[in-house]
Design an enzyme around this catalytic site. Sequence first.
Site, PDB file in Angstrom:
ATOM      1  N   GLU A  73      19.843 -23.530  -4.606  1.00 54.16           N
ATOM      2  CA  GLU A  73      20.144 -24.191  -5.877  1.00 54.16           C
ATOM      3  C   GLU A  73      19.399 -23.743  -7.116  1.00 54.16           C
ATOM      4  O   GLU A  73      18.194 -23.311  -7.103  1.00 54.16           O
ATOM      5  CB  GLU A  73      19.847 -25.701  -5.815  1.00 54.16           C
ATOM      6  CG  GLU A  73      20.363 -26.538  -6.725  1.00 54.16           C
ATOM      7  CD  GLU A  73      19.711 -28.091  -6.596  1.00 54.16           C
ATOM      8  OE1 GLU A  73      20.381 -29.036  -7.456  1.00 54.16           O
ATOM      9  OE2 GLU A  73      19.146 -28.177  -5.604  1.00 54.16           O
ATOM     10  N   LYS A  96      27.853 -30.243  -9.099  1.00 53.44           N
ATOM     11  CA  LYS A  96      27.244 -30.986  -8.342  1.00 53.44           C
ATOM     12  C   LYS A  96      27.607 -32.621  -8.716  1.00 53.44           C
ATOM     13  O   LYS A  96      27.594 -32.993  -9.959  1.00 53.44           O
ATOM     14  CB  LYS A  96      25.935 -30.832  -8.629  1.00 53.44           C
ATOM     15  CG  LYS A  96      24.879 -31.728  -7.437  1.00 53.44           C
ATOM     16  CD  LYS A  96      23.314 -31.409  -7.594  1.00 53.44           C
ATOM     17  CE  LYS A  96      22.653 -32.209  -6.771  1.00 53.44           C
ATOM     18  NZ  LYS A  96      21.087 -31.659  -7.020  1.00 53.44           N
ATOM     19  N   CYS A 109      22.613 -29.573  -2.454  1.00 52.86           N
ATOM     20  CA  CYS A 109      21.342 -30.443  -2.265  1.00 52.86           C
ATOM     21  C   CYS A 109      21.590 -32.039  -2.078  1.00 52.86           C
ATOM     22  O   CYS A 109      22.022 -32.456  -0.889  1.00 52.86           O
ATOM     23  CB  CYS A 109      20.408 -30.270  -3.501  1.00 52.86           C
ATOM     24  SG  CYS A 109      18.710 -30.605  -3.047  1.00 52.86           S
TER      25      CYS A 109
END
Length: 274
Positions: free
Chosen positions: A44, A114, A148
């Site tokens: 990430e 995200k 994540c």
Amino acid sequence: MSIWKIAAVQTDCQLGNVAANVATVTNKLREAAGIGVKLAVFPECMITGYAFESREEAMPYAETVPGPSTNAIAETCKSLGIWAVVGMLERNGDRLFNVAGLIGPSGLLANYRKIHLPFLGVDRFTTPGDRPFAVHDIGGLKVGLSICYDGSFPETTRILMLQGADLVVLPTNWPAGAESTVKHLVQSRALENNVFYAAVNRIGSERATRYIGQSRLVNVNGDLLASAGPDEESMLVAEIDPERARNKQIVRIPGKYMLHRVKDRRPEMYGPLT
């Protein structure tokens, strides 16, 4: 292509040093392609770093997507015939997104923003993703993108599985304190959805944050195909067969003990989820 060789590239990056980080990615892609890897996944925010202290500090290192960084990586992918998933920060007007780009020989195929944001690092200042989860076919392998903290929400992987993902990738910045996530989450997501899973963390430190590595490639049974330690650079490599992910029928004893990861669901009972 029935069997895909994939790689999880556990490495460090330099906060705000975009040129150096792009160089690291391109060098690692050459290394991966040299051993026959067709898809390499990086951590990430690999291109920009993560431990920014404000939106204003991060913005100069973010870029529109596609932009110079994704274009440079695409040129490398084209020359090597390889695909890459690379994390960075995207600037879109006055908004800042934490993104994972799926880049291949023909350029940027997908740019995932995200969706689930922790109160940590630059995610304190980014905008929640505004695009739905999606699966992308890269020539025989169907890849679902997440980042994540998305992995902590089982709906993420379940949606990607229902959309046909063979492999779910999770570029991460797991910091100290996330050890239980490393031990339990990735394997569970793979097992409950009968998909391959690649969780790719970074190493090193940024400011006061230490990252714990321990990247892993997991098969459809939740078993480790490869795993890395907490501190060293690693390139984990595994061969995966997409057909194993597509067959959701699990037969332990024919006619007596059989499971189906899709048909056994009861969506009519899941109303409280939404």
